[in-house]
Structures are given as structure tokens and as C-alpha cells.
Design an enzyme around this catalytic site. Structure first.
Site: not given
Length: 194
Positions: A91, A121, A148, A166, A189
Site C-alpha cells: 500500500n 549506525h 498501517g 498497526a 496470541r
């Protein structure tokens, strides 16, 4: 690519997964500039010329499988270090930063604003000021769903069939067949059977 590889020690170190210095490497800077330029073109033309945008994507990411689908914008530093399995959907606002290898399995669902970060780094001040970084691989198994705004940090592996909630920040390996959430992300779970 082979001529660049022979001429640039830091590019050789990148491909070997060793400490390297992006900031002092003309070859690495050129590769990321070309990749980001291609991403900008893909993002600009995607809805007007989808065929060309997909062609450019597969040129940028030669390791992309059949039926990979994506939505712009996307931002990829090193397309040749990215492998994407068949039928994976990516997406909008997909971000892959750094030169560590990234393998995304088949049939994955990558939510909007997901970021995969591969460089670590140097921690000590002097080496960090000198620009040292270590590219670390990221592996995402088959049939993984990233919700997302998931962030995946260097060196992480996510097992097959797992779901990452998300907004999660994945800092450690996640086993297969689990639902995992949080910052830091942790399994809560098993994935339901049906």
C-alpha cells in the site's frame, strides 16, 4: 553495476553485509540517487501510465515476483537488495531505507506507511562521525500482514502467516503464526486457524 562494484570499496562492503560508509562512497550515493529518481518517476506517472510505472518498478526491483501490486508513493534506496514474493500487495507510502537485503515473502499484505529500516549506525561517537554503518537484513515470511504504519528495524525476521498490528515497532524477531502488536512489538496470541 559490476564496474561500480569493482571501483568502490564501500559498495563491496554493502554487498557483503559489512561495515561501510555511505557518506564517503560516490557509488552508493549514485545508486540511491538513481533509485530515488526512479521512485519519483513511478510516483508521478502511476495513475496516468500504469504500465510504464509497473515496468519501472520491476526494473528498479528485479527481485519482484509475479503479480506484485503496489500503490504510490514508494521510496526505495536499493532496489537490487529487495526481493518481493508473488502476489504481495504494497500500500501507499512504502519505505525501504538502507542497503541491507530485504526479503518479503509471497502473498503478503503491506499496509500504508510501512517502513523497513536496514542500517545500524556506529554507536561510538568517532565512528558515527566518520559515517560508519552496518546494513542488516530484514526477512518477512509468506502471507504476513503488516498493518498501517508498522516500522521494522534492522536485522528482524517475521515468520510466515503472522499479523503485525498497526503502529507497531518491530525490534526483535517475531515467530510464525502469531498476532503481534506494540512498541516494542511482541506476540499476544496465535493466528486463528479459520
Amino acid at each position: 553495476m559490476e564496474a561500480l562494484l569493482e571501483a568502490d570499496e564501500d559498495l563491496q562492503h554493502l554487498m557483503a553485509g559489512e561495515w561501510m560508509r555511505y557518506r564517503t562512497s560516490p557509488a552508493l550515493q549514485e545508486l540511491t540517487w538513481e533509485a530515488q529518481s526512479t521512485c519519483a518517476t513511478i510516483n508521478r506517472i502511476y495513475y496516468d501510465d500504469g504500465v510504464e510505472a509497473r515496468r519501472l518498478f520491476h526494473e528498479l526491483v528485479p527481485g519482484a515476483g509475479e503479480g506484485v501490486d503496489f500503490r504510490p508513493p514508494l521510496s526505495i534506496d536499493y532496489g537490487m537488495r529487495l526481493v518481493i514474493g508473488d502476489r504481495t500487495f504494497i500500500n501507499a507510502d512504502f519505505l525501504v531505507i538502507g542497503g541491507g537485503s530485504v526479503v518479503i515473502g509471497a502473498d503478503c499484505l503491506i499496509g500504508p506507511r510501512c517502513g523497513i529500516y536496514t542500517p545500524n549506525h556506529a554507536l561510538d561517537i568517532a565512528r558515527r562521525l566518520e559515517g560508519w554503518e552496518l546494513p542488516m537484513p530484514v526477512v518477512i515470511g509468506d502471507n504476513v500482514w503488516l498493518g498501517g504504519s508498522v516500522t521494522i528495524t534492522p536485522g528482524v525476521t517475521i515468520g510466515d502467516n503472522s499479523v503485525i498490528g498497526a503502529g507497531s515497532v518491530v525490534t526483535k524477531d517475531i515467530p510464525a503464526n502469531v498476532i503481534a502488536v506494540g512498541n516494542p512489538c511482541r506476540p499476544i496470541r496465535p493466528v486463528p486457524e479459520s
